[in-house]
Scaffold this active site. Structure first.
Site, PDB file in Angstrom:
ATOM      1  N   SER A  46       0.994  -1.155   0.087  1.00  0.00           N
ATOM      2  CA  SER A  46       0.016   0.267   0.000  1.00  0.00           C
ATOM      3  C   SER A  46       0.872   1.329  -0.049  1.00  0.00           C
ATOM      4  CB  SER A  46      -1.037   0.076   1.189  1.00  0.00           C
ATOM      5  OG  SER A  46      -1.449   1.128   1.618  1.00  0.00           O
ATOM      6  N   TYR A  48      -2.886  -0.945  10.469  1.00  0.00           N
ATOM      7  CA  TYR A  48      -2.599  -1.175   8.863  1.00  0.00           C
ATOM      8  C   TYR A  48      -1.269  -0.520   8.502  1.00  0.00           C
ATOM      9  CZ  TYR A  48      -4.251  -1.138   4.136  1.00  0.00           C
ATOM     10  OH  TYR A  48      -4.044  -1.045   2.648  1.00  0.00           O
TER      11      TYR A  48
HETATM   12  P1  NAD Z   1     -11.420  -6.067  -0.186  1.00  0.00           P
HETATM   13  O1  NAD Z   1     -11.793  -5.948   1.075  1.00  0.00           O
HETATM   14  O2  NAD Z   1     -12.005  -6.137  -1.241  1.00  0.00           O
HETATM   15  O3  NAD Z   1     -10.592  -7.846  -0.248  1.00  0.00           O
HETATM   16  C1  NAD Z   1      -9.983  -8.423   0.784  1.00  0.00           C
HETATM   17  C2  NAD Z   1      -9.751  -9.724   0.642  1.00  0.00           C
HETATM   18  O4  NAD Z   1      -9.179 -10.562   1.572  1.00  0.00           O
HETATM   19  C3  NAD Z   1     -11.131 -10.627   0.405  1.00  0.00           C
HETATM   20  O5  NAD Z   1     -11.070 -11.511  -0.577  1.00  0.00           O
HETATM   21  C4  NAD Z   1     -11.238 -11.010   1.739  1.00  0.00           C
HETATM   22  O6  NAD Z   1     -12.189 -12.246   1.691  1.00  0.00           O
HETATM   23  C5  NAD Z   1     -10.009 -11.705   1.985  1.00  0.00           C
HETATM   24  N1  NAD Z   1      -9.693 -11.730   3.300  1.00  0.00           N
HETATM   25  C6  NAD Z   1     -10.252 -11.032   4.503  1.00  0.00           C
HETATM   26  N2  NAD Z   1      -9.650 -11.555   5.767  1.00  0.00           N
HETATM   27  C7  NAD Z   1      -9.204 -12.872   5.298  1.00  0.00           C
HETATM   28  C8  NAD Z   1      -8.930 -14.021   6.186  1.00  0.00           C
HETATM   29  N3  NAD Z   1      -8.573 -14.109   7.444  1.00  0.00           N
HETATM   30  N4  NAD Z   1      -8.257 -15.210   5.542  1.00  0.00           N
HETATM   31  C9  NAD Z   1      -8.369 -14.983   3.993  1.00  0.00           C
HETATM   32  N5  NAD Z   1      -8.750 -14.169   3.440  1.00  0.00           N
HETATM   33  C10 NAD Z   1      -9.320 -13.149   4.200  1.00  0.00           C
HETATM   34  O7  NAD Z   1      -9.877  -5.284  -0.224  1.00  0.00           O
HETATM   35  P2  NAD Z   1      -9.109  -4.892  -1.591  1.00  0.00           P
HETATM   36  O8  NAD Z   1      -9.293  -3.462  -1.367  1.00  0.00           O
HETATM   37  O9  NAD Z   1      -9.123  -5.457  -2.628  1.00  0.00           O
HETATM   38  O10 NAD Z   1      -7.554  -5.116  -0.648  1.00  0.00           O
HETATM   39  C11 NAD Z   1      -6.720  -6.229  -1.269  1.00  0.00           C
HETATM   40  C12 NAD Z   1      -5.461  -5.775  -0.730  1.00  0.00           C
HETATM   41  O11 NAD Z   1      -5.065  -4.403  -1.313  1.00  0.00           O
HETATM   42  C13 NAD Z   1      -5.265  -5.700   1.043  1.00  0.00           C
HETATM   43  O12 NAD Z   1      -4.067  -6.135   1.501  1.00  0.00           O
HETATM   44  C14 NAD Z   1      -5.166  -4.020   1.098  1.00  0.00           C
HETATM   45  O13 NAD Z   1      -4.793  -3.705   2.245  1.00  0.00           O
HETATM   46  C15 NAD Z   1      -4.597  -3.699  -0.175  1.00  0.00           C
HETATM   47  N6  NAD Z   1      -4.659  -2.193  -0.568  1.00  0.00           N
HETATM   48  C16 NAD Z   1      -6.056  -1.817  -0.874  1.00  0.00           C
HETATM   49  C17 NAD Z   1      -6.122  -0.412  -1.354  1.00  0.00           C
HETATM   50  C18 NAD Z   1      -7.485   0.177  -1.746  1.00  0.00           C
HETATM   51  O14 NAD Z   1      -7.676   1.130  -1.744  1.00  0.00           O
HETATM   52  N7  NAD Z   1      -8.385  -0.746  -1.783  1.00  0.00           N
HETATM   53  C19 NAD Z   1      -4.957   0.428  -1.261  1.00  0.00           C
HETATM   54  C20 NAD Z   1      -3.878  -0.216  -1.144  1.00  0.00           C
HETATM   55  C21 NAD Z   1      -3.777  -1.394  -0.872  1.00  0.00           C
END
Ligand code: NAD
Length: 261
Positions: free
Chosen positions: A143, A156
């Site tokens: 991130s 986080y």
């Molecule tokens: P999201 O909530 O759409 O997806 C999260 C995924 O993690 C889901 O498939 C969920 O079921 C899974 N998950 C949650 N807890 C779990 C567990 N205990 N065991 C197995 N799977 C589990 O989120 P996203 O935005 O797609 O985020 C994905 C990654 O990207 C994360 O690491 C997040 O920190 C990172 N990220 C997101 C953003 C953003 O703006 N969306 C920005 C930077 C980084």
């Protein structure tokens, strides 16, 4: 189809960025292990759609990544049924927004377990098989918060900075084994993870929904645009190509210029 014959485990691929990365890797021919939580019918539909992209090679494993023994079982199954994991994408993550003095300790523990410690476990299970094959790709969805902080996200930001450090360390350890280790650091991507943090951010900052979107989420992104899932997935797919064999230990920002400032 440069990933024919390879298997990719994408954690947290039932939603958002992980699902986008799984699609991009399946489209390049990789067999996919889908992981994450959600409604069973929706997950089965997603798995089936991935299998259409790569000729039938997608399985689901619902391992809870906060449980090291569940991660061990997922890898044992991958070794037995799919010949191991060639591409590991540590993507699953969660967010919780609160001032540090009110931050619930159980939320801290869960975020560190999922956003950081789970990647230690998946990496330690994946590396021996990759070493044997002399080829591997380890990619983390870190991130912009692996590079800079924002208030009210102590767990986080701590976990993501740790993930960036883990990436660099492992990259050095496996550099001569044909394995690359990198993280991708998106700015704000419109996914359920972002949508779900809006109410708590409204509370923590005493703002309206529109103010949170414009004055918090997009305030730091000079492009004033959300990053798309497809843009992040394209970078992940590039990292699996032979042309990327000298990109290792890198933290690749896809953040609309956020961390340039
Ligand atoms: P999201 O909530 O759409 O997806 C999260 C995924 O993690 C889901 O498939 C969920 O079921 C899974 N998950 C949650 N807890 C779990 C567990 N205990 N065991 C197995 N799977 C589990 O989120 P996203 O935005 O797609 O985020 C994905 C990654 O990207 C994360 O690491 C997040 O920190 C990172 N990220 C997101 C953003 C953003 O703006 N969306 C920005 C930077 C980084």
């Amino acid at each position: 189809m440069h990933l024919q014959g390879k298997t990719a485990l994408v954690t947290g691929s039932t939603s958002g960025i992980g699902l986008g990365i799984a699609k991009a890797l399946a489209a390049a021919g990789a067999a996919i292990i889908v992981n994450g939580f959600g409604d069973a019918d929706t997950i089965e539909a997603e798995r089936a759609a991935l299998a259409v992209l790569n000729g039938g090679k997608a399985v689901y494993d619902g391992a809870d990544l906060t449980k090291p023994e569940a991660i061990a079982e997922m890898f044992a199954r991958a070794d037995k049924d799919l010949g191991g994991v060639d591409i590991l994408v540590n993507n699953a993550g969660m967010q919780f927004v609160s001032p540090v003095e009110d931050f619930p300790p159980e939320k801290w523990d869960m975020i560190i377990a999922l956003n950081l410690t789970a990647s230690f476990h998946t990496i330690r299970h994946a590396v021996p098989g990759m070493r044997k094959k002399g080829w591997g790709r380890i990619i983390a969805t870190a991130s912009a918060h692996s590079l800079v902080a924002s208030p009210f996200k102590s767990a986080y930001v701590t976990a993501k900075h740790g993930l960036a450090g883990l990436t660099k360390t492992v990259a050095l350890e496996v550099a001569d084994a044909g394995i690359t280790v990198n993280c991708i650091s998106p700015g704000y991507v419109w996914t359920p993870l972002v949508e779900n943090q809006i109410p708590d951010t409204m509370k923590a900052r005493k703002m309206t929904r529109e103010q949170v979107i414009n004055d918090v989420l997009l305030a730091g992104q000079p492009t004033k645009k959300f990053v798309t899932v497809e843009q992040v997935a394209a970078v992940a797919a590039f990292l699996t190509r032979d042309e990327a064999e000298n990109i290792t230990g890198a933290n690749l920002s896809v953040d609309g210029g956020w961390t340039a400032g």
